[in-house]
Scaffold this active site. Structure first.
Site, PDB file in Angstrom:
ATOM      1  N   SER A   1       0.785  -1.251  -0.080  1.00  0.00           N
ATOM      2  CA  SER A   1       0.170  -0.137   0.208  1.00  0.00           C
ATOM      3  C   SER A   1       0.895   1.055   0.250  1.00  0.00           C
ATOM      4  O   SER A   1       0.382   2.298  -0.154  1.00  0.00           O
ATOM      5  CB  SER A   1      -0.954   0.018   1.199  1.00  0.00           C
TER       6      SER A   1
ATOM      7  N   PRO B   1      -1.267  -2.125   8.593  1.00  0.00           N
ATOM      8  CA  PRO B   1       0.821  -2.257   8.772  1.00  0.00           C
ATOM      9  C   PRO B   1       1.567  -0.864   9.152  1.00  0.00           C
ATOM     10  O   PRO B   1       2.846  -0.921   9.670  1.00  0.00           O
ATOM     11  CB  PRO B   1       1.354  -3.516   8.420  1.00  0.00           C
ATOM     12  N   GLY B   2       0.729  -0.349   7.758  1.00  0.00           N
ATOM     13  CA  GLY B   2       1.963   1.225   7.892  1.00  0.00           C
ATOM     14  C   GLY B   2       2.511   1.465   6.600  1.00  0.00           C
ATOM     15  O   GLY B   2       3.514   1.996   6.923  1.00  0.00           O
ATOM     16  N   GLY B   3       2.018   1.132   5.669  1.00  0.00           N
ATOM     17  CA  GLY B   3       2.492   1.228   4.687  1.00  0.00           C
ATOM     18  C   GLY B   3       2.376   2.736   4.429  1.00  0.00           C
ATOM     19  O   GLY B   3       3.561   3.762   4.055  1.00  0.00           O
TER      20      GLY B   3
ATOM     21  N   ASP C   1      -4.796   2.926  14.713  1.00  0.00           N
ATOM     22  CA  ASP C   1      -5.630   1.596  13.974  1.00  0.00           C
ATOM     23  C   ASP C   1      -5.144   0.335  15.626  1.00  0.00           C
ATOM     24  O   ASP C   1      -4.472   0.723  15.786  1.00  0.00           O
ATOM     25  CB  ASP C   1      -4.629   1.535  13.078  1.00  0.00           C
TER      26      ASP C   1
ATOM     27  N   ASP D   1      -7.392   5.323   4.989  1.00  0.00           N
ATOM     28  CA  ASP D   1      -7.074   3.512   4.521  1.00  0.00           C
ATOM     29  C   ASP D   1      -8.191   2.847   4.611  1.00  0.00           C
ATOM     30  O   ASP D   1      -7.882   1.830   4.527  1.00  0.00           O
ATOM     31  CB  ASP D   1      -5.522   3.556   4.026  1.00  0.00           C
TER      32      ASP D   1
ATOM     33  N   LYS E   1     -13.113   2.898  -1.275  1.00  0.00           N
ATOM     34  CA  LYS E   1     -13.793   1.541  -1.880  1.00  0.00           C
ATOM     35  C   LYS E   1     -14.738   2.003  -2.515  1.00  0.00           C
ATOM     36  O   LYS E   1     -15.828   2.964  -1.808  1.00  0.00           O
ATOM     37  CB  LYS E   1     -13.853   0.840  -0.728  1.00  0.00           C
TER      38      LYS E   1
HETATM   39  C1  LIG Z   1      -5.842  -1.620   3.774  1.00  0.00           C
HETATM   40  S1  LIG Z   1      -5.595  -1.808   5.768  1.00  0.00           S
HETATM   41  C2  LIG Z   1      -4.852  -0.026   5.240  1.00  0.00           C
HETATM   42  C3  LIG Z   1      -2.868  -0.586   5.247  1.00  0.00           C
HETATM   43  C4  LIG Z   1      -2.192   0.798   5.271  1.00  0.00           C
HETATM   44  N1  LIG Z   1      -2.644   2.270   4.051  1.00  0.00           N
HETATM   45  C5  LIG Z   1      -1.162   0.756   5.264  1.00  0.00           C
HETATM   46  O1  LIG Z   1      -0.673   1.637   4.306  1.00  0.00           O
HETATM   47  O2  LIG Z   1       0.048  -0.601   5.383  1.00  0.00           O
HETATM   48  C6  LIG Z   1      -7.350  -0.758   6.292  1.00  0.00           C
HETATM   49  C7  LIG Z   1      -6.701  -0.643   7.889  1.00  0.00           C
HETATM   50  O3  LIG Z   1      -7.932   0.077   7.941  1.00  0.00           O
HETATM   51  C8  LIG Z   1      -7.956  -0.250   9.512  1.00  0.00           C
HETATM   52  N2  LIG Z   1      -9.704  -0.228  10.226  1.00  0.00           N
HETATM   53  C9  LIG Z   1     -10.799  -0.016   9.378  1.00  0.00           C
HETATM   54  N3  LIG Z   1     -11.896   0.136  10.772  1.00  0.00           N
HETATM   55  C10 LIG Z   1     -11.052   1.467  11.216  1.00  0.00           C
HETATM   56  C11 LIG Z   1     -12.034   1.996  12.631  1.00  0.00           C
HETATM   57  N4  LIG Z   1     -13.052   2.689  11.800  1.00  0.00           N
HETATM   58  N5  LIG Z   1     -10.961   2.873  13.282  1.00  0.00           N
HETATM   59  C12 LIG Z   1      -9.398   3.210  12.350  1.00  0.00           C
HETATM   60  N6  LIG Z   1      -9.068   1.749  11.854  1.00  0.00           N
HETATM   61  C13 LIG Z   1     -10.026   1.047  11.112  1.00  0.00           C
HETATM   62  C14 LIG Z   1      -7.752  -2.230   9.556  1.00  0.00           C
HETATM   63  O4  LIG Z   1      -7.569  -2.124  11.372  1.00  0.00           O
HETATM   64  C15 LIG Z   1      -7.030  -1.916   8.254  1.00  0.00           C
HETATM   65  O5  LIG Z   1      -5.755  -1.795   9.355  1.00  0.00           O
END
Ligand SMILES: C[S@@+](CC[C@H](N)C(=O)[O-])C[C@H]1O[C@@H](n2cnc3c(N)ncnc32)[C@H](O)[C@@H]1O
Length: 354
Positions: free
Chosen positions: A183, A217-219, A235, A271, A300
């Site tokens: 990501s 995870p932090g991308g 998160d 994200d 999305k």
């Molecule tokens: C697509 S992943 C993000 C990837 C991230 N941008 C990266 O680069 O690694 C979506 C993330 O949103 C988190 N998430 C979903 N609903 C959430 C909420 N209401 N509050 C905070 N985090 C949330 C999930 O735990 C997940 O880690």
């Protein structure tokens, strides 16, 4: 010139077609599209043969188009032993010279199989353009060949100033080994595509503060840290260990829809996978309250009415910012690294003045 070829993500031909038809019509150019499902491209033909889409519409204004060019012709029967002679004959009849050329294919599996052919044609094309007086370093246009098969190619041109600098509109980005997720490339592409160079220099400066909603995870956090920003990652999921130890990131385990920063920040990125309108409302809340000055976020897309959904979200955001007296630039693109989603960037004028 009255037809254009527009590259899009395979599977998004209907969105690309609906968008170009609507945007062209709003600018007084009526026309029709031809689009085959999963082909990775659309053609748009204007009813007025004199229409100039490039003059009235910028590639940045289109969400689902990665790259485009005006079509001279579709050459269907290129001889396999010598494809270039008929192409050069066609080019000699056109009014343009070219500063460069792209030999492309749609971004599909068939396209991938044609990449070797495209690479093999580059050298001979270069020397034949040169010999034919068609190459001119200071020209304003680029030649485009788009191979659909070994013997069929669209031939056309695009102005350098109103087209993507990347072949097929796809930036070649590499995910470094240390990046916590692929990501990271999505945010990098968003920054490159949705912000001009001067905006990146001005608005994305070392030492700035950012909040990353849905960070694990932090991308995306990693991408911001590479640019020397300080990041609050929101998160409940686990962040990459190295990021937590970097001294540039603090994790807060909280719901991103409820979290509120104790101090306003320069950037908020998001994200979170959730309903597009719910995410849009959250983004508007941050901007209207001044919790952040700029944002990049993903929407999305639902399975159906994807273009309509994006339009509704962007209108909703625009209207809320106007009502709050915030002068903002909103840009949206389906990036190469986006799948069933689009990426939106909002830069506020308040920051633009600083
Ligand atoms: C697509 S992943 C993000 C990837 C991230 N941008 C990266 O680069 O690694 C979506 C993330 O949103 C988190 N998430 C979903 N609903 C959430 C909420 N209401 N509050 C905070 N985090 C949330 C999930 O735990 C997940 O880690």
């Amino acid at each position: 010139m009255s037809s254009w070829l527009l590259y899009c993500r395979a599977g998004f031909e209907n969105e690309c077609a609906a968008e170009i038809q609507g945007e062209a019509l709003q600018r007084g150019i009526s026309g029709y599209c031809k689009a085959r499902a999963d082909s990775g491209y659309v053609t748009f033909t204007s009813h007025d043969p004199g229409a100039d889409l490039f003059a009235v519409l910028a590639l940045e204004d289109l969400i689902f188009t990665r790259q485009w060019f005006a079509i001279y012709a579709l050459l269907n029967d290129l001889p396999l032993a010598d494809r270039l002679t008929p192409i050069l004959r066609l080019l000699q009849q056109q009014p343009h010279q070219y500063a460069e050329f792209f030999i492309e294919t749609p971004d599909t599996n068939t396209g991938k199989e044609l990449q070797k052919l495209c690479r093999a044609l580059a050298r001979p094309l270069e020397s034949q353009l040169d010999a034919g007086g068609l190459y001119q370093a200071k020209a304003d246009d680029r030649l485009h060949l788009c191979f659909l098969s070994t013997h069929a190619a669209y031939v056309g041109y695009a102005p350098l100033a109103n087209s993507s600098i990347w072949l097929m509109g796809i930036p070649r980005l590499r995910a470094p080994r240390q990046a916590p997720s692929r990501s990271a490339l999505k945010l990098e592409e968003g920054i490159l595509r949705l912000m001009f160079e001067d905006e990146r220099e001005q608005f994305l400066r070392p030492g700035m503060k950012a909040v990353d909603l849905g960070a694990a995870p932090g991308g995306w956090s990693w991408q911001l840290i590479q640019r020397h920003l300080f990041v609050i990652a929101v998160d409940n999921g686990p962040m990459q260990e190295e990021l937590l130890e970097s001294g540039q990131l603090e994790q807060i385990r909280e719901d991103g829809f409820r979290y509120q920063p104790s101090k306003n920040v320069d950037w908020m990125v998001c994200d979170i996978v959730d309903k597009p309108k719910k995410v849009t409302a959250l983004m508007a809340r941050w901007l209207v309250n001044g919790w952040c000055r700029h944002t990049i976020f993903n929407l999305k897309l639902p399975m159906k009415k994807r273009y309509q959904e994006v339009q509704q979200c962007l209108t909703m955001l625009h209207d809320e910012l106007i009502a709050a007296g915030i002068d903002a630039t909103i840009r949206c693109k389906q990036l190469y690294h986006d799948r069933e989603e689009v990426t939106v960037c909002v830069l506020t004028a308040d920051a633009a003045g600083k």
